[in-house]
Design a protein around this motif. Structure first.
Motif, PDB file in Angstrom:
ATOM      1  N   PRO A   1       0.845  -1.209   0.170  1.00 55.25           N
ATOM      2  CA  PRO A   1       0.132  -0.224  -0.152  1.00 55.25           C
ATOM      3  C   PRO A   1       0.780   1.064  -0.118  1.00 55.25           C
ATOM      4  O   PRO A   1       1.699   1.385   0.671  1.00 55.25           O
TER       5      PRO A   1
ATOM      6  N   THR B   1      -2.960   5.663   1.587  1.00 50.63           N
ATOM      7  CA  THR B   1      -4.044   4.718   0.965  1.00 50.63           C
ATOM      8  C   THR B   1      -4.583   3.679   1.914  1.00 50.63           C
ATOM      9  O   THR B   1      -3.890   3.047   2.802  1.00 50.63           O
TER      10      THR B   1
ATOM     11  N   GLY C   1      -9.374   1.986  -3.215  1.00 51.31           N
ATOM     12  CA  GLY C   1      -8.599   2.106  -2.250  1.00 51.31           C
ATOM     13  C   GLY C   1      -7.045   1.346  -2.516  1.00 51.31           C
ATOM     14  O   GLY C   1      -6.286   1.844  -3.476  1.00 51.31           O
ATOM     15  N   SER C   2      -6.732   0.276  -1.661  1.00 52.35           N
ATOM     16  CA  SER C   2      -5.363  -0.451  -1.990  1.00 52.35           C
ATOM     17  C   SER C   2      -5.927  -1.260  -3.193  1.00 52.35           C
ATOM     18  O   SER C   2      -4.513  -2.089  -3.681  1.00 52.35           O
TER      19      SER C   2
ATOM     20  N   ASP D   1     -11.286   6.185  -7.801  1.00 51.60           N
ATOM     21  CA  ASP D   1     -11.350   6.579  -6.406  1.00 51.60           C
ATOM     22  C   ASP D   1     -11.031   8.154  -6.373  1.00 51.60           C
ATOM     23  O   ASP D   1     -10.390   8.531  -7.335  1.00 51.60           O
TER      24      ASP D   1
ATOM     25  N   ALA E   1      -4.326   6.418  -4.092  1.00 55.06           N
ATOM     26  CA  ALA E   1      -4.581   5.060  -4.551  1.00 55.06           C
ATOM     27  C   ALA E   1      -4.527   5.113  -5.817  1.00 55.06           C
ATOM     28  O   ALA E   1      -4.096   3.966  -6.186  1.00 55.06           O
TER      29      ALA E   1
END
Length: 355
Positions: free
Chosen positions: A149, A153, A185-186, A205, A210
């Motif tokens: 990540p 994020t 997100g991730s 996103d 991200a």
């Protein structure tokens, strides 16, 4: 995709000519009074001095906030956030100048043009943890490979909802030409979709980090041709209809004192109506909408309203095919928060289709 976007990162603080300092010989109580008087304090000598001061600050605030209810926990975190971010440390040539400090690669990666500045100590702690996760990777039970990540994020620390989604994907018998992952997100849900045979996933996103992070993670691999990203809210410029729309929204309603501390888990009152209105237009006639949610807001007395139930009862756009629920695992015994409400927390997977 072109990455001509500005990532979110903490603002560095210019060096100050006059600033109170804290080291192992400084009086803790007097230093905390300075913080409460809105005065910054510079950590000197050893990195551990910053840890000592923050620990003392937590002890001080726990006397003010008993930390028994969910609301008290939030108030405590907000006050700690404000005061602790007045505790500073100096960065020189992308390294902390205090002794026995960790090496944090984000300073060079995020601030290549700066050589000497101040930084809030809690942000340094966050950057340190984030760098370890980014460098070493994090194992996610439902994925074959680790994720890495990017700073800023969101990634989950509990996996009950991901396991629920994975079980649903194993039973899914519909078309797998393409899917849309809202707020990826991730990238875990997008990676799950590809792992289960979807040919193309479109992810959106509103967090630029991200976009940058998942793009960097995919590189020039096959994933970069299977997952297409856009920096936008909800469906963005995606015009085609799709057989599957996946959304793991925030689980708590926004309140007046909501801020960036927990931004990833708070939703405003427009989010769900806007999502369902757009989803209606983007879903193929036989398609499915999957929402991953929780009863967290209900059991913590944040609200009695359930945004998905509200949509189904009042709007008439979708019908419920099924709602799967899974009891959340008990919180770790190491946690210091009073989380008695965890005993009744459940994650939910809602399967909706056109009405």
């Amino acid at each position: 995709m072109a990455l001509d976007i500005q990532i979110n990162k903490p603002a560095p603080i210019p060096l100050k000519s006059e600033i109170a300092v804290y080291n192992q010989e400084t009086e803790l109580a007097e230093t905390i009074k300075l913080l409460e008087a809105e005065k910054p304090v510079l950590i000197t000598a050893y990195y551990s001095n910053g840890l000592v001061l923050l620990k003392a600050l937590k002890t001080h605030l726990k006397k003010k906030f008993p930390n028994k209810s969910f609301q008290e926990q939030r108030a405590y975190r907000a006050e700690y956030h404000t005061l602790s971010n007045r505790v500073l440390a100096e960065i020189q040539d992308h390294k902390l100048i205090v002794k026995k400090a960790p090496e944090i690669g984000w300073f060079k990666k995020l601030y290549p043009e700066l050589s000497n500045f101040l930084f809030p100590f809690p942000q340094i702690q966050g950057l340190n943890s984030s760098w370890q996760w980014y460098e070493n990777g994090i194992s996610i039970p439902v994925l074959r490979n680790k994720i890495h990540p990017y700073y800023g994020t969101y990634f989950p620390t509990r996996f009950d909802h991901l396991e629920l989604f994975d079980k649903w994907l194993k039973r899914y018998e519909g078309a797998k030409k393409n899917a849309i992952d809202i707020g990826f997100g991730s990238g875990i849900l997008s990676l799950q979709l590809v792992q289960h045979g979807f040919q193309k996933v479109f992810g959106t996103d509103i967090n630029p980090n991200a976009i940058v992070g998942l793009t960097e993670f995919m590189g020039n691999t096959k994933l970069s041709r299977k997952i297409e990203l856009e920096y936008t809210s909800l469906f963005g410029n995606f015009k085609k209809q799709t057989e599957l729309i996946v959304f793991n929204p925030p689980w708590l309603p926004e309140t007046q004192d909501s801020d960036g501390i927990d931004a990833a888990i708070y939703y405003n009152e427009e989010l769900f109506p806007d999502f369902f209105e757009a989803a209606k237009k983007h879903l193929l006639p036989e398609g499915k909408v999957i929402l991953l949610f929780s009863n967290l807001a209900h059991i913590t007395n944040e609200t009695k309203a359930h945004p998905i139930e509200t949509e189904l009862l009042k709007e008439g756009r979708f019908k419920l095919d099924r709602c799967y629920k899974k009891r959340v695992q008990t919180a770790s015994e190491k946690t210091k928060r009073d989380q008695h409400w965890r005993d009744s927390e459940e994650v939910e997977l809602w399967v909706l289709s056109h009405k």
